[in-house]
Motif scaffolding. Sequence first.
Motif, PDB file in Angstrom:
ATOM      1  N   VAL A  96      50.596  12.306 -18.514  1.00  0.00           N
ATOM      2  CA  VAL A  96      51.680  12.698 -19.414  1.00  0.00           C
ATOM      3  C   VAL A  96      52.953  11.973 -18.990  1.00  0.00           C
ATOM      4  N   ASP A  97      53.664  11.386 -19.952  1.00  0.00           N
ATOM      5  CA  ASP A  97      54.940  10.727 -19.692  1.00  0.00           C
ATOM      6  C   ASP A  97      56.095  11.683 -19.974  1.00  0.00           C
ATOM      7  N   TYR A  98      57.133  11.611 -19.131  1.00  0.00           N
ATOM      8  CA  TYR A  98      58.326  12.442 -19.313  1.00  0.00           C
ATOM      9  C   TYR A  98      59.569  11.568 -19.177  1.00  0.00           C
ATOM     10  N   PRO A  99      60.567  11.739 -20.036  1.00  0.00           N
ATOM     11  CA  PRO A  99      61.841  11.048 -19.842  1.00  0.00           C
ATOM     12  C   PRO A  99      62.633  11.716 -18.735  1.00  0.00           C
ATOM     13  N   ALA A 100      63.593  10.995 -18.171  1.00  0.00           N
ATOM     14  CA  ALA A 100      64.446  11.562 -17.118  1.00  0.00           C
ATOM     15  C   ALA A 100      65.140  12.817 -17.622  1.00  0.00           C
ATOM     16  N   GLY A 101      65.111  13.865 -16.798  1.00  0.00           N
ATOM     17  CA  GLY A 101      65.765  15.121 -17.138  1.00  0.00           C
ATOM     18  C   GLY A 101      64.883  16.131 -17.842  1.00  0.00           C
ATOM     19  N   ALA A 102      63.678  15.732 -18.236  1.00  0.00           N
ATOM     20  CA  ALA A 102      62.793  16.646 -18.957  1.00  0.00           C
ATOM     21  C   ALA A 102      62.107  17.601 -17.987  1.00  0.00           C
ATOM     22  N   PRO A 103      62.036  18.900 -18.319  1.00  0.00           N
ATOM     23  CA  PRO A 103      61.315  19.843 -17.457  1.00  0.00           C
ATOM     24  C   PRO A 103      59.807  19.707 -17.644  1.00  0.00           C
ATOM     25  N   LEU A 104      59.075  19.777 -16.526  1.00  0.00           N
ATOM     26  CA  LEU A 104      57.612  19.776 -16.600  1.00  0.00           C
ATOM     27  C   LEU A 104      57.088  21.203 -16.683  1.00  0.00           C
ATOM     28  N   TYR A 105      57.746  22.100 -15.957  1.00  0.00           N
ATOM     29  CA  TYR A 105      57.478  23.535 -16.050  1.00  0.00           C
ATOM     30  C   TYR A 105      58.659  24.254 -15.435  1.00  0.00           C
ATOM     31  N   HIS A 106      58.730  25.550 -15.654  1.00  0.00           N
ATOM     32  CA  HIS A 106      59.852  26.342 -15.162  1.00  0.00           C
ATOM     33  C   HIS A 106      59.384  27.369 -14.136  1.00  0.00           C
ATOM     34  N   GLN A 107      60.259  27.676 -13.212  1.00  0.00           N
ATOM     35  CA  GLN A 107      60.006  28.713 -12.219  1.00  0.00           C
ATOM     36  C   GLN A 107      59.609  30.008 -12.918  1.00  0.00           C
ATOM     37  N   GLY A 108      58.490  30.593 -12.496  1.00  0.00           N
ATOM     38  CA  GLY A 108      58.017  31.838 -13.087  1.00  0.00           C
ATOM     39  C   GLY A 108      56.993  31.661 -14.180  1.00  0.00           C
ATOM     40  N   ASP A 109      56.815  30.428 -14.685  1.00  0.00           N
ATOM     41  CA  ASP A 109      55.761  30.185 -15.679  1.00  0.00           C
ATOM     42  C   ASP A 109      54.389  30.385 -15.036  1.00  0.00           C
ATOM     43  N   PRO A 110      53.370  30.774 -15.823  1.00  0.00           N
ATOM     44  CA  PRO A 110      52.011  30.877 -15.263  1.00  0.00           C
ATOM     45  C   PRO A 110      51.574  29.545 -14.652  1.00  0.00           C
ATOM     46  N   ALA A 111      51.027  29.603 -13.450  1.00  0.00           N
ATOM     47  CA  ALA A 111      50.608  28.390 -12.735  1.00  0.00           C
ATOM     48  C   ALA A 111      49.247  27.961 -13.241  1.00  0.00           C
ATOM     49  N   GLU A 112      49.246  27.104 -14.239  1.00  0.00           N
ATOM     50  CA  GLU A 112      48.007  26.747 -14.932  1.00  0.00           C
ATOM     51  C   GLU A 112      47.509  25.351 -14.610  1.00  0.00           C
ATOM     52  N   ALA A 113      48.253  24.591 -13.826  1.00  0.00           N
ATOM     53  CA  ALA A 113      47.850  23.202 -13.588  1.00  0.00           C
ATOM     54  C   ALA A 113      48.390  22.704 -12.258  1.00  0.00           C
ATOM     55  N   LEU A 114      47.720  21.686 -11.750  1.00  0.00           N
ATOM     56  CA  LEU A 114      48.170  20.938 -10.581  1.00  0.00           C
ATOM     57  C   LEU A 114      48.611  19.569 -11.066  1.00  0.00           C
ATOM     58  N   PHE A 115      49.669  19.012 -10.449  1.00  0.00           N
ATOM     59  CA  PHE A 115      50.222  17.736 -10.871  1.00  0.00           C
ATOM     60  C   PHE A 115      50.237  16.745  -9.720  1.00  0.00           C
ATOM     61  N   LEU A 116      50.173  15.458 -10.073  1.00  0.00           N
ATOM     62  CA  LEU A 116      50.365  14.363  -9.124  1.00  0.00           C
ATOM     63  C   LEU A 116      51.305  13.361  -9.767  1.00  0.00           C
ATOM     64  N   VAL A 117      52.287  12.881  -9.005  1.00  0.00           N
ATOM     65  CA  VAL A 117      53.191  11.857  -9.521  1.00  0.00           C
ATOM     66  C   VAL A 117      52.446  10.525  -9.551  1.00  0.00           C
ATOM     67  N   ALA A 118      52.412   9.894 -10.731  1.00  0.00           N
ATOM     68  CA  ALA A 118      51.788   8.579 -10.841  1.00  0.00           C
ATOM     69  C   ALA A 118      52.829   7.468 -10.853  1.00  0.00           C
ATOM     70  N   HIS A 119      53.991   7.756 -11.442  1.00  0.00           N
ATOM     71  CA  HIS A 119      55.041   6.748 -11.562  1.00  0.00           C
ATOM     72  C   HIS A 119      56.369   7.464 -11.709  1.00  0.00           C
ATOM     73  N   GLY A 120      57.415   6.989 -11.026  1.00  0.00           N
ATOM     74  CA  GLY A 120      58.720   7.616 -11.125  1.00  0.00           C
ATOM     75  C   GLY A 120      58.918   8.696 -10.077  1.00  0.00           C
ATOM     76  N   ARG A 121      59.920   9.541 -10.290  1.00  0.00           N
ATOM     77  CA  ARG A 121      60.275  10.593  -9.341  1.00  0.00           C
ATOM     78  C   ARG A 121      60.365  11.941 -10.044  1.00  0.00           C
ATOM     79  N   VAL A 122      59.993  13.001  -9.331  1.00  0.00           N
ATOM     80  CA  VAL A 122      60.069  14.374  -9.843  1.00  0.00           C
ATOM     81  C   VAL A 122      60.892  15.204  -8.877  1.00  0.00           C
ATOM     82  N   LYS A 123      61.760  16.050  -9.415  1.00  0.00           N
ATOM     83  CA  LYS A 123      62.616  16.917  -8.599  1.00  0.00           C
ATOM     84  C   LYS A 123      62.123  18.352  -8.717  1.00  0.00           C
TER      85      LYS A 123
END
Length: 253
Positions: A52-79
Motif C-alpha cells: 500500500v502506498d501512502y503520501p507524506a502525512g497520511a495516517p496508516l492507523y490510529h491509536q486504539g484501533d483494532p490491531a488487525e494487521a502487521l506492517f513492514l516499511v518497504a520504502h520511505g519513512r513511518v512515524k
Amino acid sequence: MRRKRTTPLDDVQVSPDGCSPDLRARILGNAPYFRGLPAQAIKAVNSLFRSVDYPAGAPLYHQGDPAEALFLVAHGRVKLLQHSASGNEVVLDLLSQGEPFGGLATLGRRRYPQTAVAHTACCVLTITTADFRHLIRTYPEVALSALDGVARDLEAAHDVIRSLSTLPVEARIAQVLTDLADRLGEADDSGILIQSPLSQQDLAAMVATTAATVSRIISSLRRRGYLETGRQWIRICDRDGLAQLAEDAGSSD
C-alpha cells in the motif's frame, strides 16, 4: 568552504515499482520474523502480503484501533506516535525500510498501542492477523521470531522509561540522535547524515521536553562540533562522542 548538503525530500517519491516483487521478496527475506526461511517459503510469505502506498502525512492507523494487521516499511519513512492525556503528540520512533510495526491479536495486542503516520511518501507491506496465524502454524520459526520480537519491544520500552526518568535532557537528545544515526543515517565524508524531515518539535516529543530546550541544546552540540544541522537534516560529525555524552550521564546516576 565545504557546501552543506540538503535533504532531497522532493526526490523521495514512491514510484509505481516502489514495491516491486523483487523488493518485496528482499525485504521479507531480511525481516526479523522471516529471516532464515528458504526461498520457497519466502515466496509463500510474499503471496500473503499486500503493498500500500501512502503520501507524506497520511495516517496508516490510529491509536486504539483494532490491531488487525502487521506492517513492514518497504520504502520511505513511518512515524509512530501516541497522544498524551492533554492531547499532545509524543513521537515514539521513526522507522525505515525493513522495520516491522503495528500489532496483531496473535501477539497479544488487541488494539494498536500507537498511531502510525507516513513521515515521508512511503510504501508498506501489510498482512492480516488470519494470514499471519497461518504462517505461524506453517513455519514454527516464525512463531519463535515473533516471540523474540515481543521481548525486544518490551526491552526497548523499558530502556525508554529508564532514559526519560534518569537522564538529563542533553543526554536523552544525544541518545536519540545516536540511535537515529545508526538506524537511518547515511555515512558521508563528514559523518553520518540523517536525511529526514525531523522537526525540533518531533525531537522534543521523543525526549519529553520542549522545542525551545531542544533548540538550545542542539545549538550547543553544534558549537562543540558534535553535529551540523540544516533544513530538515542533521549530520552527526562525532558519533562516538555523542554516544559518550549519553553513556557518561547514565553512569553518573
